[in-house]
Design a protein around this motif. Structure first.
Motif, mmCIF file in Angstrom:
data_model
loop_
_atom_site.group_PDB
_atom_site.id
_atom_site.type_symbol
_atom_site.label_atom_id
_atom_site.label_comp_id
_atom_site.label_asym_id
_atom_site.label_seq_id
_atom_site.Cartn_x
_atom_site.Cartn_y
_atom_site.Cartn_z
ATOM 1 N N PHE A 15 -49.432 -88.356 5.965
ATOM 2 C CA PHE A 15 -48.396 -89.310 6.368
ATOM 3 C C PHE A 15 -48.226 -90.374 5.285
ATOM 4 O O PHE A 15 -47.107 -90.725 4.910
ATOM 5 C CB PHE A 15 -48.765 -89.944 7.714
ATOM 6 C CG PHE A 15 -47.759 -90.939 8.195
ATOM 7 C CD1 PHE A 15 -46.544 -90.516 8.708
ATOM 8 C CD2 PHE A 15 -48.021 -92.299 8.140
ATOM 9 C CE1 PHE A 15 -45.597 -91.432 9.155
ATOM 10 C CE2 PHE A 15 -47.090 -93.218 8.589
ATOM 11 C CZ PHE A 15 -45.877 -92.785 9.091
ATOM 12 N N GLY A 31 -42.469 -87.115 8.226
ATOM 13 C CA GLY A 31 -43.068 -88.347 8.731
ATOM 14 C C GLY A 31 -42.863 -88.506 10.226
ATOM 15 O O GLY A 31 -43.798 -88.874 10.956
ATOM 16 N N SER A 47 -45.162 -86.189 12.038
ATOM 17 C CA SER A 47 -46.534 -86.711 12.033
ATOM 18 C C SER A 47 -46.704 -87.794 13.092
ATOM 19 O O SER A 47 -47.714 -87.829 13.801
ATOM 20 C CB SER A 47 -46.892 -87.285 10.667
ATOM 21 O OG SER A 47 -46.940 -86.278 9.700
#
Length: 80
Positions: free
Chosen positions: A10, A48, A51
């Motif tokens: 991340f 992202g 995640s």
């Protein structure tokens, strides 16, 4: 769930996305290069988000294991 070893973390995703934004804000990129950077930025943004969703799911599972049924939203003045 196992994560692919070639997937960036991340933090790596955010760092690369930040670098792309900085390059594009400079405005000196040829159109084709800027388009490629934009496409990469969109892909990184999706990674992202994925995640974050996985982390949220893990938190929900952990909270449920502790007997809590709901996550509580922080009041506006306490949110980061």
């Amino acid at each position: 769930m196992t994560e692919k070893k070639d997937s960036p973390s991340f933090e790596e995703t955010l760092s690369e996305l930040d670098a792309i934004v900085s390059e594009m804000e400079n405005g000196d990129l040829p159109l084709e290069v800027a388009l490629g950077k934009f496409e990469r930025g969109v892909a990184l943004s999706r990674l992202g988000q994925q995640s974050l969703e996985q982390a949220e799911q893990k938190v929900k599972i952990l909270v449920n294991e502790q007997g809590e049924n709901q996550l509580h939203t922080l009041p506006e003045n306490e949110q980061p």
